[in-house]
Design a protein around this motif. Structure first.
Motif, PDB file in Angstrom:
ATOM      1  N   MET A 138     -31.978 -52.836  25.594  1.00 24.57           N
ATOM      2  CA  MET A 138     -32.483 -54.772  24.501  1.00 24.57           C
ATOM      3  C   MET A 138     -32.539 -55.641  25.878  1.00 24.57           C
ATOM      4  SD  MET A 138     -28.125 -54.029  24.325  1.00 24.57           S
ATOM      5  CE  MET A 138     -27.207 -52.850  22.878  1.00 24.57           C
ATOM      6  N   VAL A 139     -33.221 -55.395  26.873  1.00 21.95           N
ATOM      7  CA  VAL A 139     -33.920 -56.538  28.037  1.00 21.95           C
ATOM      8  C   VAL A 139     -35.003 -56.182  28.660  1.00 21.95           C
ATOM      9  CG1 VAL A 139     -31.666 -57.143  29.040  1.00 21.95           C
ATOM     10  CG2 VAL A 139     -32.563 -55.384  29.952  1.00 21.95           C
ATOM     11  N   TYR A 140     -35.960 -54.741  27.746  1.00 23.24           N
ATOM     12  CA  TYR A 140     -36.851 -54.106  27.952  1.00 23.24           C
ATOM     13  C   TYR A 140     -37.876 -55.357  27.296  1.00 23.24           C
ATOM     14  CZ  TYR A 140     -40.443 -50.568  27.491  1.00 23.24           C
ATOM     15  OH  TYR A 140     -41.906 -49.765  27.710  1.00 23.24           O
ATOM     16  N   ARG A 141     -38.921 -55.158  29.073  1.00 24.30           N
ATOM     17  CA  ARG A 141     -40.090 -55.942  28.573  1.00 24.30           C
ATOM     18  C   ARG A 141     -39.757 -57.657  28.034  1.00 24.30           C
ATOM     19  NH1 ARG A 141     -45.785 -52.388  26.434  1.00 24.30           N
ATOM     20  NH2 ARG A 141     -45.096 -50.798  28.082  1.00 24.30           N
ATOM     21  N   GLN A 142     -38.645 -57.843  28.326  1.00 25.10           N
ATOM     22  CA  GLN A 142     -37.994 -59.372  27.882  1.00 25.10           C
ATOM     23  C   GLN A 142     -37.632 -60.815  28.663  1.00 25.10           C
ATOM     24  OE1 GLN A 142     -37.823 -59.521  24.913  1.00 25.10           O
ATOM     25  NE2 GLN A 142     -35.712 -60.781  23.590  1.00 25.10           N
ATOM     26  N   GLY A 143     -38.635 -61.544  28.809  1.00 23.45           N
ATOM     27  CA  GLY A 143     -38.086 -62.666  29.597  1.00 23.45           C
ATOM     28  C   GLY A 143     -36.413 -63.378  29.685  1.00 23.45           C
ATOM     29  N   ALA A 144     -36.144 -63.293  28.267  1.00 24.27           N
ATOM     30  CA  ALA A 144     -34.768 -63.922  28.720  1.00 24.27           C
ATOM     31  C   ALA A 144     -33.540 -62.562  28.288  1.00 24.27           C
ATOM     32  CB  ALA A 144     -34.656 -65.245  27.650  1.00 24.27           C
ATOM     33  N   HIS A 145     -32.464 -63.399  28.762  1.00 29.30           N
ATOM     34  CA  HIS A 145     -31.891 -62.138  28.758  1.00 29.30           C
ATOM     35  C   HIS A 145     -30.527 -62.819  28.306  1.00 29.30           C
ATOM     36  CE1 HIS A 145     -34.397 -60.487  32.322  1.00 29.30           C
ATOM     37  NE2 HIS A 145     -34.269 -60.264  30.863  1.00 29.30           N
ATOM     38  N   ARG A 146     -29.896 -62.185  27.157  1.00 25.46           N
ATOM     39  CA  ARG A 146     -28.361 -61.966  26.780  1.00 25.46           C
ATOM     40  C   ARG A 146     -26.845 -63.037  27.565  1.00 25.46           C
ATOM     41  NH1 ARG A 146     -24.515 -58.030  23.987  1.00 25.46           N
ATOM     42  NH2 ARG A 146     -25.443 -56.260  24.767  1.00 25.46           N
ATOM     43  N   HIS A 147     -27.021 -62.121  28.735  1.00 24.65           N
ATOM     44  CA  HIS A 147     -25.630 -62.709  30.220  1.00 24.65           C
ATOM     45  C   HIS A 147     -26.471 -63.206  30.785  1.00 24.65           C
ATOM     46  CE1 HIS A 147     -23.172 -60.518  27.503  1.00 24.65           C
ATOM     47  NE2 HIS A 147     -24.437 -58.721  28.096  1.00 24.65           N
ATOM     48  N   PRO A 148     -25.377 -64.510  31.651  1.00 27.81           N
ATOM     49  CA  PRO A 148     -26.388 -64.772  32.787  1.00 27.81           C
ATOM     50  C   PRO A 148     -26.280 -64.193  33.856  1.00 27.81           C
ATOM     51  CG  PRO A 148     -23.633 -65.719  32.311  1.00 27.81           C
ATOM     52  CD  PRO A 148     -24.223 -64.546  31.595  1.00 27.81           C
ATOM     53  N   LEU A 149     -26.837 -62.774  33.914  1.00 31.22           N
ATOM     54  CA  LEU A 149     -26.262 -62.034  35.586  1.00 31.22           C
ATOM     55  C   LEU A 149     -27.955 -61.615  35.344  1.00 31.22           C
ATOM     56  CD1 LEU A 149     -23.295 -59.920  34.281  1.00 31.22           C
ATOM     57  CD2 LEU A 149     -23.395 -62.064  36.249  1.00 31.22           C
ATOM     58  N   ALA A 150     -28.173 -61.521  36.813  1.00 33.77           N
ATOM     59  CA  ALA A 150     -29.366 -60.973  36.818  1.00 33.77           C
ATOM     60  C   ALA A 150     -29.530 -59.730  37.342  1.00 33.77           C
ATOM     61  CB  ALA A 150     -29.553 -61.371  38.518  1.00 33.77           C
ATOM     62  N   LEU A 151     -30.595 -59.091  36.462  1.00 39.43           N
ATOM     63  CA  LEU A 151     -31.053 -56.986  36.801  1.00 39.43           C
ATOM     64  C   LEU A 151     -31.007 -57.264  37.425  1.00 39.43           C
ATOM     65  CD1 LEU A 151     -33.928 -57.565  34.554  1.00 39.43           C
ATOM     66  CD2 LEU A 151     -31.735 -57.475  33.496  1.00 39.43           C
ATOM     67  N   ARG A 152     -30.364 -55.774  38.397  1.00 37.95           N
ATOM     68  CA  ARG A 152     -30.672 -55.476  38.965  1.00 37.95           C
ATOM     69  C   ARG A 152     -31.293 -55.072  39.694  1.00 37.95           C
ATOM     70  NH1 ARG A 152     -29.407 -50.106  40.298  1.00 37.95           N
ATOM     71  NH2 ARG A 152     -28.578 -49.891  38.235  1.00 37.95           N
ATOM     72  N   LEU A 153     -32.580 -53.783  39.386  1.00 31.61           N
ATOM     73  CA  LEU A 153     -33.598 -54.026  39.777  1.00 31.61           C
ATOM     74  C   LEU A 153     -34.585 -54.928  39.602  1.00 31.61           C
ATOM     75  CD1 LEU A 153     -33.484 -50.255  38.152  1.00 31.61           C
ATOM     76  CD2 LEU A 153     -32.458 -50.951  40.581  1.00 31.61           C
ATOM     77  N   GLY A 154     -34.394 -55.968  38.453  1.00 36.14           N
ATOM     78  CA  GLY A 154     -35.097 -56.772  38.543  1.00 36.14           C
ATOM     79  C   GLY A 154     -35.776 -56.518  36.954  1.00 36.14           C
ATOM     80  N   GLN A 155     -36.998 -57.451  36.592  1.00 42.90           N
ATOM     81  CA  GLN A 155     -37.490 -56.863  35.382  1.00 42.90           C
ATOM     82  C   GLN A 155     -38.723 -55.344  35.264  1.00 42.90           C
ATOM     83  OE1 GLN A 155     -36.261 -58.791  31.670  1.00 42.90           O
ATOM     84  NE2 GLN A 155     -37.400 -56.851  31.063  1.00 42.90           N
ATOM     85  N   ALA A 156     -39.638 -55.453  35.835  1.00 42.42           N
ATOM     86  CA  ALA A 156     -40.413 -55.046  36.630  1.00 42.42           C
ATOM     87  C   ALA A 156     -39.574 -53.114  36.460  1.00 42.42           C
ATOM     88  CB  ALA A 156     -41.246 -54.718  37.635  1.00 42.42           C
ATOM     89  N   GLY A 157     -38.642 -53.571  37.427  1.00 42.48           N
ATOM     90  CA  GLY A 157     -37.855 -52.508  38.005  1.00 42.48           C
ATOM     91  C   GLY A 157     -36.291 -51.456  36.688  1.00 42.48           C
ATOM     92  N   THR A 158     -36.544 -52.284  35.340  1.00 41.59           N
ATOM     93  CA  THR A 158     -35.873 -52.414  34.581  1.00 41.59           C
ATOM     94  C   THR A 158     -36.454 -51.259  33.694  1.00 41.59           C
ATOM     95  OG1 THR A 158     -33.634 -53.720  35.023  1.00 41.59           O
ATOM     96  CG2 THR A 158     -34.468 -53.188  33.223  1.00 41.59           C
ATOM     97  N   ASP A 159     -37.934 -51.877  33.539  1.00 41.87           N
ATOM     98  CA  ASP A 159     -38.685 -51.463  32.348  1.00 41.87           C
ATOM     99  C   ASP A 159     -38.725 -50.167  33.379  1.00 41.87           C
ATOM    100  OD1 ASP A 159     -38.596 -53.986  30.717  1.00 41.87           O
ATOM    101  OD2 ASP A 159     -40.950 -54.671  31.884  1.00 41.87           O
ATOM    102  N   ALA A 160     -39.091 -49.970  34.260  1.00 46.77           N
ATOM    103  CA  ALA A 160     -39.771 -48.166  34.620  1.00 46.77           C
ATOM    104  C   ALA A 160     -38.467 -47.631  34.355  1.00 46.77           C
ATOM    105  CB  ALA A 160     -40.045 -48.451  35.862  1.00 46.77           C
ATOM    106  N   VAL A 161     -37.736 -48.237  34.223  1.00 50.58           N
ATOM    107  CA  VAL A 161     -36.449 -47.403  34.178  1.00 50.58           C
ATOM    108  C   VAL A 161     -35.913 -47.333  33.010  1.00 50.58           C
ATOM    109  CG1 VAL A 161     -33.755 -46.466  33.963  1.00 50.58           C
ATOM    110  CG2 VAL A 161     -35.295 -47.642  36.345  1.00 50.58           C
ATOM    111  N   VAL A 162     -36.013 -47.508  31.949  1.00 50.94           N
ATOM    112  CA  VAL A 162     -36.550 -47.612  30.742  1.00 50.94           C
ATOM    113  C   VAL A 162     -37.604 -46.515  29.950  1.00 50.94           C
ATOM    114  CG1 VAL A 162     -36.675 -48.152  28.465  1.00 50.94           C
ATOM    115  CG2 VAL A 162     -35.602 -49.902  30.177  1.00 50.94           C
ATOM    116  N   GLU A 163     -38.770 -46.301  30.714  1.00 48.22           N
ATOM    117  CA  GLU A 163     -39.970 -46.007  30.506  1.00 48.22           C
ATOM    118  C   GLU A 163     -39.968 -44.830  31.264  1.00 48.22           C
ATOM    119  OE1 GLU A 163     -42.622 -48.841  32.326  1.00 48.22           O
ATOM    120  OE2 GLU A 163     -42.989 -49.946  30.732  1.00 48.22           O
TER     121      GLU A 163
END
Length: 298
Positions: A138-163
């Motif tokens: 739901m946040v993959y390669r997304q600049g804005a997110h629906r919750h006001p919380l930081a991504l634990r691994l950052g955007q690049a790290g999050t995308d890498a987990v999905v991939e």
């Protein structure tokens, strides 16, 4: 008014009034934190989800119903406004009960769909190990997110987990919130039309949705069952967010790091436990739809 076709159990006023009072007290305890936050116009990204997504209202949760096939005896004063509630039917002797024919005239199609969903989901084995990647998708390669919380691994790290992990979400109402780049990564492409074919009892969101089913059944669902489903959905939501890409430490929760072997094992263990808790609730809801539909339930 005529007597309903199905057999009914009649509860004396002393019994059902005690159950109704206990139910209201339990509901008030469950919603206390939400109501306090609402009075201060504050929100909580984990705990308020059920109220926002499912449209839960504290007043609705505290209203007790005995469920289908149970009549409430008592004087006019004891029954009060219950005698005027929608789909209420007066039996011989003045007891009130759900008017099943009237209820099904309004809700029949929905009840039949829910019955099929509950029965077919219950009849499948639980598939575990999706690892909650729906929240990551739901946040993959997304600049804005629906919750006001930081991504634990950052955007690049999050995308890498999905991939780097197989995405195999079977739940349409989770899949429809995937970002556009994440959708082709899912091994299944759920649609509303295929929900009855794909829903399975290991899915966290399918088990959270037992609350939605209880709410949709309205007065046909016993109040105690509604609150049991609410508690299950509340607890599942915590795991859903702990295993998400969001950093929930500021909310007092320890993340379930599904990108690690230990985190994956923890997630699967908790997913299995929730499937076990959901199984009897799904069976109780199925008993409600079966009672409503009678011979047609077969």
């Amino acid at each position: 008014m005529t007597t309903p076709a199905l057999d009914v159990a009649v509860l004396p006023a002393t019994e059902w009034r005690a159950r109704a009072e206990a139910h209201a007290a339990r509901a008030d305890a469950l919603t206390a934190a939400h109501r306090e936050r609402r009075s201060r116009r504050l929100t909580h990204p984990i705990e308020d989800f059920l109220y926002e997504y499912y449209g839960v209202r504290p007043a609705r949760l505290r209203r007790w119903h005995p469920g289908v096939g149970v009549a409430l005896a008592g004087t006019a004063d004891q029954l009060g406004e219950r005698a005027t509630w929608r789909w209420t039917h007066a039996t011989v002797g003045g007891a009130v009960v759900l008017d099943v024919p009237a209820y099904l005239a309004d809700r029949g199609d929905g009840v039949r769909w829910l019955h099929g969903l509950l029965a077919r989901t219950a009849g499948r084995p639980a598939h575990l190990g999706c690892l909650g990647l729906h929240e990551w998708a739901m946040v993959y390669r997304q600049g804005a997110h629906r919750h006001p919380l930081a991504l634990r691994l950052g955007q690049a790290g999050t995308d890498a987990v999905v991939e780097s992990h197989p995405v195999r979400c079977t739940h349409y109402d989770a899949f429809r919130f995937f970002t556009a780049p994440a959708r082709p990564l899912n091994r299944i492409q759920p649609e509303r039309a295929t929900q009855l074919d794909l829903e399975q009892p290991g899915c966290l969101h399918a088990n959270m949705d037992l609350l939605k089913t209880a709410l949709k059944l309205g007065p046909a669902c016993p109040g105690e069952l509604l609150l049991d489903c609410f508690e299950l959905a509340r607890d599942i939501r915590v795991l859903d967010m702990r295993a998400s890409p969001y950093d929930v430490t500021s909310l007092g929760h320890t993340p379930v790091a599904i990108e690690t072997a230990a985190g994956r094992a923890e997630y699967v263990a908790q997913q299995r436990a929730f499937a076990g808790r959901a199984e009897p609730l799904r069976a109780r809801l199925l008993a409600v739809t079966t009672a409503l539909l009678g011979d047609a339930a077969a």
